[in-house]
Scaffold this motif. Structure first.
Motif, PDB file in Angstrom:
ATOM      1  N   LEU A 103       0.809  -1.217   0.000  1.00 40.54           N
ATOM      2  CA  LEU A 103       0.000   0.000   0.000  1.00 40.54           C
ATOM      3  C   LEU A 103       0.839   1.263   0.000  1.00 40.54           C
ATOM      4  CD1 LEU A 103      -2.856  -0.919   2.525  1.00 40.54           C
ATOM      5  CD2 LEU A 103      -2.803  -1.209   0.037  1.00 40.54           C
ATOM      6  N   ASN A 104       2.060   1.186   0.508  1.00 45.89           N
ATOM      7  CA  ASN A 104       2.917   2.370   0.550  1.00 45.89           C
ATOM      8  C   ASN A 104       3.906   2.424  -0.611  1.00 45.89           C
ATOM      9  OD1 ASN A 104       4.502   0.262   1.383  1.00 45.89           O
ATOM     10  ND2 ASN A 104       5.057   1.149   3.378  1.00 45.89           N
ATOM     11  N   ASP A 105       3.692   1.599  -1.624  1.00 47.58           N
ATOM     12  CA  ASP A 105       4.533   1.598  -2.812  1.00 47.58           C
ATOM     13  C   ASP A 105       3.950   2.594  -3.819  1.00 47.58           C
ATOM     14  OD1 ASP A 105       5.889   1.095  -5.183  1.00 47.58           O
ATOM     15  OD2 ASP A 105       5.932  -1.074  -4.897  1.00 47.58           O
ATOM     16  N   PRO A 106       4.709   3.609  -4.262  1.00 47.52           N
ATOM     17  CA  PRO A 106       4.179   4.567  -5.245  1.00 47.52           C
ATOM     18  C   PRO A 106       3.705   3.906  -6.538  1.00 47.52           C
ATOM     19  CG  PRO A 106       6.227   5.379  -4.290  1.00 47.52           C
ATOM     20  CD  PRO A 106       6.069   3.958  -3.821  1.00 47.52           C
ATOM     21  N   SER A 127       2.592   4.906   6.959  1.00 45.92           N
ATOM     22  CA  SER A 127       2.859   5.075   5.526  1.00 45.92           C
ATOM     23  C   SER A 127       1.872   4.292   4.675  1.00 45.92           C
ATOM     24  CB  SER A 127       4.299   4.659   5.202  1.00 45.92           C
ATOM     25  OG  SER A 127       4.498   3.270   5.431  1.00 45.92           O
ATOM     26  N   GLU A 128       1.408   3.137   5.161  1.00 42.27           N
ATOM     27  CA  GLU A 128       0.400   2.376   4.426  1.00 42.27           C
ATOM     28  C   GLU A 128      -0.929   3.123   4.388  1.00 42.27           C
ATOM     29  OE1 GLU A 128       2.072  -2.144   5.328  1.00 42.27           O
ATOM     30  OE2 GLU A 128       0.486  -1.270   6.583  1.00 42.27           O
ATOM     31  N   ALA A 129      -1.329   3.701   5.514  1.00 40.90           N
ATOM     32  CA  ALA A 129      -2.575   4.469   5.560  1.00 40.90           C
ATOM     33  C   ALA A 129      -2.494   5.667   4.619  1.00 40.90           C
ATOM     34  CB  ALA A 129      -2.863   4.924   6.987  1.00 40.90           C
ATOM     35  N   ALA A 130      -1.356   6.351   4.619  1.00 42.80           N
ATOM     36  CA  ALA A 130      -1.191   7.505   3.734  1.00 42.80           C
ATOM     37  C   ALA A 130      -1.178   7.079   2.275  1.00 42.80           C
ATOM     38  CB  ALA A 130       0.097   8.244   4.084  1.00 42.80           C
ATOM     39  N   GLY A 131      -0.500   5.959   1.974  1.00 38.84           N
ATOM     40  CA  GLY A 131      -0.453   5.479   0.600  1.00 38.84           C
ATOM     41  C   GLY A 131      -1.816   5.091   0.077  1.00 38.84           C
ATOM     42  N   LEU A 132      -2.623   4.427   0.912  1.00 42.02           N
ATOM     43  CA  LEU A 132      -3.959   4.036   0.494  1.00 42.02           C
ATOM     44  C   LEU A 132      -4.849   5.266   0.323  1.00 42.02           C
ATOM     45  CD1 LEU A 132      -5.988   1.862  -0.190  1.00 42.02           C
ATOM     46  CD2 LEU A 132      -6.425   1.551   2.260  1.00 42.02           C
ATOM     47  N   ARG A 133      -4.727   6.237   1.217  1.00 37.51           N
ATOM     48  CA  ARG A 133      -5.519   7.471   1.094  1.00 37.51           C
ATOM     49  C   ARG A 133      -5.202   8.184  -0.223  1.00 37.51           C
ATOM     50  NH1 ARG A 133      -3.202  10.192   4.809  1.00 37.51           N
ATOM     51  NH2 ARG A 133      -4.416   9.149   6.448  1.00 37.51           N
ATOM     52  N   ARG A 158     -11.980   0.963  12.293  1.00 35.17           N
ATOM     53  CA  ARG A 158     -10.936   1.763  12.934  1.00 35.17           C
ATOM     54  C   ARG A 158      -9.791   2.057  11.957  1.00 35.17           C
ATOM     55  NH1 ARG A 158     -10.517  -1.193  16.952  1.00 35.17           N
ATOM     56  NH2 ARG A 158      -8.857  -2.562  16.232  1.00 35.17           N
ATOM     57  N   GLU A 159      -9.395   1.054  11.190  1.00 34.19           N
ATOM     58  CA  GLU A 159      -8.280   1.232  10.259  1.00 34.19           C
ATOM     59  C   GLU A 159      -8.662   2.119   9.073  1.00 34.19           C
ATOM     60  OE1 GLU A 159      -4.964  -0.003  10.687  1.00 34.19           O
ATOM     61  OE2 GLU A 159      -5.932  -0.018  12.654  1.00 34.19           O
ATOM     62  N   ILE A 160      -9.857   1.929   8.518  1.00 29.45           N
ATOM     63  CA  ILE A 160     -10.250   2.735   7.362  1.00 29.45           C
ATOM     64  C   ILE A 160     -10.508   4.175   7.772  1.00 29.45           C
ATOM     65  CG2 ILE A 160     -12.768   2.423   7.372  1.00 29.45           C
ATOM     66  CD1 ILE A 160     -10.438   2.096   4.292  1.00 29.45           C
ATOM     67  N   ARG A 161     -10.877   4.411   9.014  1.00 33.76           N
ATOM     68  CA  ARG A 161     -11.025   5.781   9.502  1.00 33.76           C
ATOM     69  C   ARG A 161      -9.675   6.502   9.526  1.00 33.76           C
ATOM     70  NH1 ARG A 161     -16.028   6.844   8.331  1.00 33.76           N
ATOM     71  NH2 ARG A 161     -17.568   5.761   9.603  1.00 33.76           N
ATOM     72  N   ARG A 162      -8.600   5.769   9.704  1.00 33.69           N
ATOM     73  CA  ARG A 162      -7.269   6.372   9.634  1.00 33.69           C
ATOM     74  C   ARG A 162      -6.939   6.767   8.200  1.00 33.69           C
ATOM     75  NH1 ARG A 162      -3.253   2.257  11.313  1.00 33.69           N
ATOM     76  NH2 ARG A 162      -1.825   4.022  11.148  1.00 33.69           N
ATOM     77  N   VAL A 163      -7.527   6.075   7.246  1.00 31.93           N
ATOM     78  CA  VAL A 163      -7.287   6.355   5.829  1.00 31.93           C
ATOM     79  C   VAL A 163      -8.195   7.480   5.342  1.00 31.93           C
ATOM     80  CG1 VAL A 163      -7.367   5.374   3.500  1.00 31.93           C
ATOM     81  CG2 VAL A 163      -6.583   3.972   5.423  1.00 31.93           C
TER      82      VAL A 163
END
Length: 266
Positions: A103-106, A127-133, A158-163
């Motif tokens: 998820l954090n791979d450009p 970084s995974e949450a930011a990459g998915l967002r 909870r996890e998708i709310r971080r995204v």
């Protein structure tokens, strides 16, 4: 992209299973110990012999909690078998190999369709949450699958709310275009994992009722479709097994084809 209209989907699944696996036998799965090394190998190139594929079934690689490599459930057999069906049912050039991307791979931006499952055990890094967002807000489409019951829902939410902290999760009505992109879906079936089918049930935990929920962007585009209390991936993985009910495999393939067409056209 259009339905082939030649072979009924149930007969097609049986035909694919027999031709691809030399009869009604299960193909060997990749050992879980090899999953990590698999995704570190060369990513499938867009410059393959005969030219690039139009579509890559891309599986999201994410960090998980107590169960290591939850992202790799059913991998890669489900991905490969589903792509056999896709290439036979709609007019699209889909890569028949698996494509797992972190998820954090450009590089994830190269693929408009992303699949993630077992999210009841998801534990995203920052970084995974930011990459998915970034992926979703840039136009990506995420399919969530194979998680069950209230406890796993709470973890996923909870996890998708971080995204996507400011986007609502809503039920997707059967009138939405995604349920009619290629196949008309009039009822959401609960698709069981093969082990649960053998045990005589379709549910897990307290996940008795299947739901299709979604997250939309500000323009009304469906960014995330959430298949809760159901397991489409298992139906893709085991459609060559004669003891696994064909109605579940047919439904799962139809849903998956609709997801792909919607993602590629929106």
């Amino acid at each position: 992209m259009r339905p082939s209209g030649i072979v009924p989907i149930a007969l097609l699944i049986v035909s694919l299973a027999m031709s691809a696996f030399g009869g009604l036998r299960a193909a060997p799965q990749q050992p879980e110990s090899d999953f990590r090394s698999l995704i570190e190998q060369r990513r499938p190139s867009l410059k393959r012999p005969g030219g690039p594929s139009e579509f890559y079934f891309t599986r999201g690689v994410y960090s998980s909690g107590w169960r290591w490599a939850s992202w790799a459930t059913d991998y890669p057999k489900a991905d490969r078998q589903f792509m056999l069906a896709v290439n036979s049912l709609i007019d699209i050039s889909a890569a028949e190999h698996e494509n797992a991307v972190r998820l954090n791979d450009p590089e994830i931006r190269r693929y408009p369709f992303l699949y993630a499952l077992e999210v009841g055990n998801m534990a995203l890094t920052a970084s995974e949450a930011a990459g998915l967002r970034d992926y979703l807000l840039a136009g990506g489409f995420l399919v969530i699958d194979d998680f069950w019951g209230s406890w796993e829902w709470a973890n996923f939410e909870r996890e998708i709310r971080r995204v996507l902290p400011h986007h609502r999760i809503v039920e997707v009505p059967l009138t939405h275009p995604i349920f009619n992109a290629v196949y008309r879906i009039d009822e959401v079936l609960q698709v069981p994992a093969i082990g649960n089918h053998w045990a005589g049930r379709t549910w897990e935990g307290d996940g008795f009722v299947p739901h299709v929920r979604g997250i939309f962007d500000e323009d009304g585009r469906l960014m995330v479709i959430i298949n809760w209390n159901t397991d489409l991936g298992d139906a893709w993985e085991w459609f060559e097994r004669p003891e696994y009910p064909l109605m579940y495999s047919s439904f799962a393939v139809q849903m998956g084809v609709n997801f792909i067409v919607y993602a590629m056209s929106h």
